[in-house]
Design a protein around this motif. Structure first.
Motif, PDB file in Angstrom:
ATOM      1  N   ASP A   1       0.792  -1.029   0.021  1.00  0.00           N
ATOM      2  CA  ASP A   1      -0.070   0.040   0.089  1.00  0.00           C
ATOM      3  C   ASP A   1       0.760   1.458   0.028  1.00  0.00           C
ATOM      4  OD1 ASP A   1      -2.143  -1.640   0.255  1.00  0.00           O
ATOM      5  OD2 ASP A   1      -2.485  -1.306   2.259  1.00  0.00           O
TER       6      ASP A   1
ATOM      7  N   ASP B   1      -0.488   4.012   1.408  1.00  0.00           N
ATOM      8  CA  ASP B   1      -0.546   4.855   2.739  1.00  0.00           C
ATOM      9  C   ASP B   1      -0.302   6.325   2.357  1.00  0.00           C
ATOM     10  OD1 ASP B   1      -1.368   2.477   3.937  1.00  0.00           O
ATOM     11  OD2 ASP B   1       0.660   1.664   4.336  1.00  0.00           O
TER      12      ASP B   1
ATOM     13  N   GLU C   1      -4.629   2.224  -0.500  1.00  0.00           N
ATOM     14  CA  GLU C   1      -4.706   1.065   0.200  1.00  0.00           C
ATOM     15  C   GLU C   1      -5.344   0.064  -0.714  1.00  0.00           C
ATOM     16  OE1 GLU C   1      -5.212   2.521   5.037  1.00  0.00           O
ATOM     17  OE2 GLU C   1      -6.857   2.876   3.463  1.00  0.00           O
TER      18      GLU C   1
END
Length: 206
Positions: A70, A72, A113
């Motif tokens: 991910d 993030d 994500e």
């Protein structure tokens, strides 16, 4: 070189569960894969250099490696550079580092994500959770899955809880398994998912 097997490294178990369902829909039927999950992104990034060095010592010519994590809140370019550097320092070619169609490592990032990929397939969400109306994608919050503010798993949780699902909080593994079962790669509106899909397909170009 015909590719017969993928080693896929993901940061957490929910991603492994999702790709268990998704990869058979993406890969040629004769290609096998094995998924390896870590204890979060920091664990994956910490162990990745040594893992790649290990692969370098024995990986068969017809095997390939996929690394997925991910974004993030990280800078996407910085994160991608770190992944690329790990692979290149281990002696591998990556899709981004060579002009050739032959490469060994594919590094991909879910933005922000993995849940953005689920939100990118509204039909799959509605099939998995029938109380949710297909019109949810017209809401500003969900219209562009890779651009959702405030966290994509929080957005998915709000959507599901609003219709009575996951009342105790989003169970990421259960949601990943349930939604991915219905997902169709061609339907997905998440650009980072389509980038992942295109990268996988590139392994099989002649």
């Amino acid at each position: 070189m015909t590719v017969l097997h993928l080693e896929v490294l993901v940061e957490e178990y929910s991603a492994k569960v999702a790709l268990d369902n998704l990869l058979p829909k993406i890969l040629p039927s004769d290609v096998e894969f094995e998924l390896h999950s870590f204890q979060g992104k920091s664990d994956l990034l910490k162990k990745l250099p040594q893992r790649l060095k290990g692969y370098r010592s024995w990986l068969p010519d017809d095997w390939r490696i996929v690394v997925l994590c991910d974004r993030d809140n990280d800078d996407c370019q910085d994160l991608k550079k770190s992944l690329e550097d790990y692979a290149i320092l281990s002696g591998f070619t990556t899709k981004s580092s060579t002009a050739s169609q032959q490469f060994t490592v594919l590094n991909r990032i879910a933005i922000e994500e993995l849940e953005a990929w689920f939100l990118g397939d509204a039909i799959a969400i509605c099939q998995a959770y029938p109380k949710i109306a297909k019109s949810f994608v017209t809401q500003q919050r969900y219209r562009y899955p890779d651009a959702i503010k405030g966290g994509t798993w929080e957005a998915l949780e709000a959507l599901l809880k609003g219709k009575g699902y996951h009342q105790g909080g989003l169970n990421k593994v259960k949601a990943a398994r349930t939604i991915s079962e219905y997902m169709q790669p061609r339907n997905n509106q998440s650009p980072s998912f389509q980038c992942f899909n295109a990268g996988i397909q590139a392994f099989f170009r002649e």
